[in-house]
Design an enzyme around this catalytic site. Structure first.
Site: not given
Ligand code: S3P
Length: 436
Positions: A29, A97, A169, A171, A317, A348, A389
Site C-alpha cells: 500500500r 494476490g 476481504s 483486498q 493468513d 490451505r 506459508r
C-alpha cells in the site's frame, strides 16, 4: 531452474531475538499511495520480498521513479493521481494476490489500458470478487472465467457505489477504495466482519479525506494525495511461525521486537493464548499510526480448542501455523468458517490436512475447516504446493517431529519472508536447503 526443498529436523530449544521483516500488506500500500501522491515518500521497514518487489516493478513500468537508498527502504517519487503512464507490456504481479487485486482497482480509473498477469498460483485465484464490484463502478475489466490475466480498459468514467462485501476481504475493500479515488461521488464499502484497515489509515495519512470505522469505509473522489513517510512495522504473519515454534519446543524463549499488532491481524495471538500459550506483549507503543510491540514467547503445553469463528478474519493468513500448533497440542482443535483458505496461494485446508496426515497426525477436513487431533508428529515428505506459508509451517512442524520433515518446493518463501532460513537457524531451528 532446480527445485529448492528444505529438510527440517528437531533442533535445540529456541532462544534469542528474532527480527522479522516488514509487513507485506503495508509495504504494498505504501508503494501504491506513494506512487499516486504529489511529492516524494520515504518508506522505511519495506519488505524486500518478491511480492512487494513485483508491485514496485509494476509501478516503475507505469513511469514511477522508485529508488532504493538502502535495503528495506524505498524513496517513491509520486506522479500524482493522473501522472501514471500506460505501457503495452504486461504488468507482472508474480505470486501476489494483494498486488493484483489492489492494482486492478487503481488501474480501473486510468486513461490507458493495462494487462495484469501473475504466476501459476495467482493465475488460479478468483478475481471476480474485485472485477464484479469494479464493473458496478463503471470499470471494464476482461478476463477468462474470472481468472488472471486481467485486461483493464482505460478511459472509463467511474462512479461511486455502496457495496456490501459478500466475504470479508481487505483486498477487495482496498481495490474499491483505490478505484474510488478516481470515481465521481461517494464510494462506500461495508464488510461482514472488519478486516485490516491499512488502506484507510494510509489514505488518511496521505491527506485524503476518509470516513472509516471497523467494518465500513467511505471516500469521495476528486482530492489529492500528499507524499508522506511510512514506517512499516514487522509483519505479524511472519512472527506467527516463531510464536508457534517457541510455544511447542520445550525450553524455548524468543523475543520478537517491534511487531505490528493491528487488532485485525492478531487473531492468532488470541487463539494461541486460548490454547495455553505464554506470549506477552512488552513495550507496546504506536509507530506510524499503527500499534506495535515486542512479543515475548515461552514454551508452554498447548491444548486443543474450538476456535471462535469471530477470530477467523483476524488470523486469515495464520491457519497453516495454527494447524501445526494444533498437531503439537493435546486434544482436538476444531476450525470452522474458514472456507476462504481454499483460495489463498494454495488450498490451505487441503495442503495442511494432507501434509499433516503424511506426518501421522489425524486431520478431518471439512468444506470450511478442519479438526486436528494432537499427537505424535512423525517425519516424512510433504508438498508445499508452492505456498510460502505452508512451507514455513512444516519447517516449524519439523522441530517436534520424530524424523526429518522434507518440504518440497520452498522457493516461494521469498515472496513474503526472505531470510527465513537464516533467521530460523539462528534461533535454534535445524533447517537445511536441498537442491534437486
Ligand atoms: C491482504 C488481505 C488478505 C490476506 C492477504 C493480504 C491484504 O486477503 O490473506 O495475505 O493485504 O489486504 P483477503 O482480502 O483475500 O482476505
Amino acid at each position: 531452474m532446480s527445485r529448492l526443498d528444505w529438510t527440517s529436523h528437531t533442533g535445540r530449544a529456541l532462544q534469542g531475538n528474532v527480527r522479522v521483516p516488514g509487513d507485506k500488506s503495508v509495504s504494498h500500500r505504501a508503494l501504491m499511495l506513494g506512487a499516486l501522491a504529489e511529492g516524494t515518500s520515504h518508506i522505511r521497514g519495506f519488505l524486500e520480498g518478491e511480492d512487494t518487489r513485483a508491485t514496485a516493478a509494476v509501478l516503475q513500468q507505469l513511469g514511477v521513479r522508485i529508488e532504493t537508498p538502502a535495503d528495506g527502504e524505498r524513496r517513491v517519487h509520486g506522479v500524482g493521481l493522473h501522472g501514471l503512464r500506460g505501457t503495452t507490456q504486461a504488468l507482472d504481479c508474480g505470486n501476489a494476490g494483494t498486488g493484483m487485486r489492489l492494482l486492478a482497482g487503481l488501474l480501473a480509473g486510468q486513461a490507458f489500458d493495462s494487462t495484469l498477469v501473475g504466476d501459476e498460483s495467482l493465475s488460479r485465484r478468483p478475481m471476480r470478487r474485485v472485477t464484479d464490484p469494479l464493473a458496478q463502478m463503471g470499470a471494464r475489466i476482461d478476463s477468462e472465467q474470472g481468472l488472471p490475466p486481467l485486461h483493464v480498459r482505460g478511459g472509463q468514467s467511474l462512479h461511486g457505489i455502496r457495496y456490501t462485501l459478500p466475504v470479508a476481504s481487505a483486498q477487495v475493500k482496498s481495490a474499491l477504495l483505490l478505484a474510488g479515488l478516481y470515481a465521481e461521488g461517494e464510494t462506500e464499502v461495508i464488510e461482514p466482519h472488519p478486516t485490516r484497515d491499512y488502506t484507510e489509515r494510509m489514505l488518511a495519512a496521505f491527506g485524503w479525506p476518509i470516513d472509516f470505522a471497523p467494518g465500513r469505509a467511505r471516500i469521495t473522489g476528486g482530492h489529492a494525495l500528499r507524499a508522506t513517510d511510512v514506517a512499516v512495522p514487522a509483519d505479524f504473519s511472519s512472527a506467527a511461525f516463531f510464536l508457534v515454534a517457541a510455544s511447542i519446543v520445550p525450553g524455548s524463549l524468543l523475543h520478537l521486537p517491534a511487531v505490528g499488532l493491528n487488532p485485525r491481524r492478531t487473531g492468532l495471538l488470541q487463539a494461541l493464548r486460548l490454547m495455553g500459550a505464554d506470549i506477552r506483549v512488552e513495550n507496546a507503543h504506536e509507530s506510524g499510526g499503527e500499534p506495535v510491540g515486542d512479543l515475548v514467547v515461552r514454551h508452554a503445553p498447548l491444548h486443543g480448542i474450538e476456535l471462535p469463528q469471530s477470530l477467523v478474519p483476524d488470523m486469515i493468513d495464520e491457519f497453516p501455523a495454527l494447524f501445526v500448533a494444533a498437531a503439537a497440542a493435546t486434544g482436538r482443535t476444531v476450525v470452522r468458517g474458514a472456507a476462504e483458505l481454499r483460495v489463498k496461494e494454495s488450498d490451505r485446508l487441503a495442503a495442511m490436512a494432507s501434509g499433516l496426515r503424511t506426518l501421522g497426525v489425524a486431520v478431518e477436513e471439512t468444506p470450511d475447516g478442519a479438526t486436528v487431533t494432537g499427537g505424535p508428529v512423525g517425519g516424512g515428505t510433504i508438498q508445499s504446493h508452492g505456498d510460502h506459508r505452508i512451507a514455513m509451517s512444516f519447517a516449524v512442524a519439523g522441530l517436534v517431529a520424530g524424523g526429518p520433515v522434507r518440504i518440497n518446493d520452498c522457493s516461494n518463501v521469498a515472496t513474503s519472508f526472505p531470510g527465513f532460513l537464516a533467521l530460523a537457524n539462528g534461533c535454534g531451528f535445524a533447517l537445511a536447503e536441498v537442491h534437486d
